[in-house]
Scaffold this active site. Sequence first.
Site, PDB file in Angstrom:
ATOM      1  N   HIS A 240      69.440  44.456   8.468  1.00 35.65           N
ATOM      2  CA  HIS A 240      68.516  44.842   9.546  1.00 35.65           C
ATOM      3  C   HIS A 240      68.814  44.042  10.812  1.00 35.65           C
ATOM      4  O   HIS A 240      68.879  44.587  11.919  1.00 35.65           O
ATOM      5  CB  HIS A 240      67.060  44.548   9.161  1.00 35.65           C
ATOM      6  CG  HIS A 240      66.506  45.310   8.000  1.00 35.65           C
ATOM      7  ND1 HIS A 240      65.835  44.694   6.966  1.00 35.65           N
ATOM      8  CD2 HIS A 240      66.500  46.626   7.702  1.00 35.65           C
ATOM      9  CE1 HIS A 240      65.421  45.595   6.098  1.00 35.65           C
ATOM     10  NE2 HIS A 240      65.826  46.789   6.496  1.00 35.65           N
TER      11      HIS A 240
ATOM     12  N   LYS B 114      54.161  53.258   0.423  1.00 36.77           N
ATOM     13  CA  LYS B 114      54.817  52.161  -0.285  1.00 36.77           C
ATOM     14  C   LYS B 114      53.806  51.044  -0.516  1.00 36.77           C
ATOM     15  O   LYS B 114      52.890  50.858   0.285  1.00 36.77           O
ATOM     16  CB  LYS B 114      55.979  51.597   0.545  1.00 36.77           C
ATOM     17  CG  LYS B 114      57.164  52.539   0.667  1.00 36.77           C
ATOM     18  CD  LYS B 114      58.316  51.850   1.360  1.00 36.77           C
ATOM     19  CE  LYS B 114      59.534  52.766   1.485  1.00 36.77           C
ATOM     20  NZ  LYS B 114      60.621  52.145   2.254  1.00 36.77           N
TER      21      LYS B 114
ATOM     22  N   ARG C 225      73.865  53.096   6.115  1.00 36.45           N
ATOM     23  CA  ARG C 225      74.732  52.411   5.149  1.00 36.45           C
ATOM     24  C   ARG C 225      75.638  53.387   4.420  1.00 36.45           C
ATOM     25  O   ARG C 225      76.712  53.016   3.944  1.00 36.45           O
ATOM     26  CB  ARG C 225      73.865  51.674   4.105  1.00 36.45           C
ATOM     27  CG  ARG C 225      73.109  50.492   4.645  1.00 36.45           C
ATOM     28  CD  ARG C 225      72.031  50.048   3.682  1.00 36.45           C
ATOM     29  NE  ARG C 225      71.045  51.118   3.497  1.00 36.45           N
ATOM     30  CZ  ARG C 225      69.912  51.004   2.835  1.00 36.45           C
ATOM     31  NH1 ARG C 225      69.598  49.846   2.283  1.00 36.45           N
ATOM     32  NH2 ARG C 225      69.083  52.012   2.733  1.00 36.45           N
TER      33      ARG C 225
ATOM     34  N   SER D  55      66.096  45.957   0.854  1.00 35.61           N
ATOM     35  CA  SER D  55      65.001  45.013   0.598  1.00 35.61           C
ATOM     36  C   SER D  55      64.630  45.033  -0.878  1.00 35.61           C
ATOM     37  O   SER D  55      64.362  43.981  -1.481  1.00 35.61           O
ATOM     38  CB  SER D  55      63.786  45.382   1.455  1.00 35.61           C
ATOM     39  OG  SER D  55      64.118  45.325   2.822  1.00 35.61           O
TER      40      SER D  55
HETATM   41  O1  PNS Z   1      62.137  50.777   6.186  1.00 33.05           O
HETATM   42  P1  PNS Z   1      61.664  52.154   5.866  1.00 33.05           P
HETATM   43  O2  PNS Z   1      60.515  52.130   4.889  1.00 33.05           O
HETATM   44  O3  PNS Z   1      62.769  53.061   5.409  1.00 33.05           O
HETATM   45  O4  PNS Z   1      61.107  52.736   7.246  1.00 33.05           O
HETATM   46  C1  PNS Z   1      60.692  54.052   7.306  1.00 33.05           C
HETATM   47  C2  PNS Z   1      60.034  54.389   8.640  1.00 33.05           C
HETATM   48  C3  PNS Z   1      58.938  53.406   8.972  1.00 33.05           C
HETATM   49  C4  PNS Z   1      61.040  54.360   9.744  1.00 33.05           C
HETATM   50  C5  PNS Z   1      59.479  55.809   8.417  1.00 33.05           C
HETATM   51  O5  PNS Z   1      58.683  55.811   7.270  1.00 33.05           O
HETATM   52  C6  PNS Z   1      58.678  56.321   9.572  1.00 33.05           C
HETATM   53  O6  PNS Z   1      59.225  56.784  10.546  1.00 33.05           O
HETATM   54  N1  PNS Z   1      57.328  56.220   9.466  1.00 33.05           N
HETATM   55  C7  PNS Z   1      56.393  56.635  10.476  1.00 33.05           C
HETATM   56  C8  PNS Z   1      55.662  57.916  10.079  1.00 33.05           C
HETATM   57  C9  PNS Z   1      56.348  59.120  10.686  1.00 33.05           C
HETATM   58  O7  PNS Z   1      56.574  59.198  11.869  1.00 33.05           O
HETATM   59  N2  PNS Z   1      56.672  60.089   9.836  1.00 33.05           N
HETATM   60  C10 PNS Z   1      57.362  61.273  10.238  1.00 33.05           C
HETATM   61  C11 PNS Z   1      58.876  61.037  10.339  1.00 33.05           C
HETATM   62  S1  PNS Z   1      59.710  62.407  11.027  1.00 33.05           S
END
Ligand code: PNS
Length: 157
Positions: free
Chosen positions: A17, A41, A91, A128
């Site tokens: 990250h 989560k 990745r 993670s």
């Molecule tokens: O580290 P992660 O858990 O893979 O991060 C995921 C994250 C936070 C980037 C994703 O869950 C997200 O964009 N969440 C916000 C909710 C949202 O906008 N959902 C619609 C996506 S198109």
Amino acid sequence: MLRAVCPGSFDPLHNGHVEVIARASSLFDEVIVAVSKNPSKKPRFSLEERMDMARETMTLLRGITVEPMGEGLLAEFCRDHGAGVIVKGLRSAVDYNYEVPMAAMNRQLTGVETVFLSADSHYTHLSSTLLKEVSGLGGDISDYVPRAVYKRLKDTR
Ligand code: PNS
């Protein structure tokens, strides 16, 4: 002035990250690290702890702020914070297949673009989840996480 958002759960932040965030900060004037609550989560660390670890790590990098994203839409967070770009690290093809539909949806929601940076080859195996498991079983993860994270992971084994 170009402002970008690097979003994630960061539970916890790892060096993959950090590497992507540092590269984003060399491409954009300002970078906001947006720490998501993500109700789907069950995080090991609270939102406050994840933000503290990110803030402690980012003090060495210029032009980077750390903000909570809460549970709302990422596209709206970007609009509300004047950011036209989301930066994500990739990745593998698995990440690509997961990220591309979200990038399209985010662009359709508010016009925010997504820029993908290919992860450095040193970090393509990091997640993670994997690091929490290895640390929990006594493995040495000191090469893979910032100091602020290493200490907390060790303390909460
Ligand atoms: O580290 P992660 O858990 O893979 O991060 C995921 C994250 C936070 C980037 C994703 O869950 C997200 O964009 N969440 C916000 C909710 C949202 O906008 N959902 C619609 C996506 S198109």
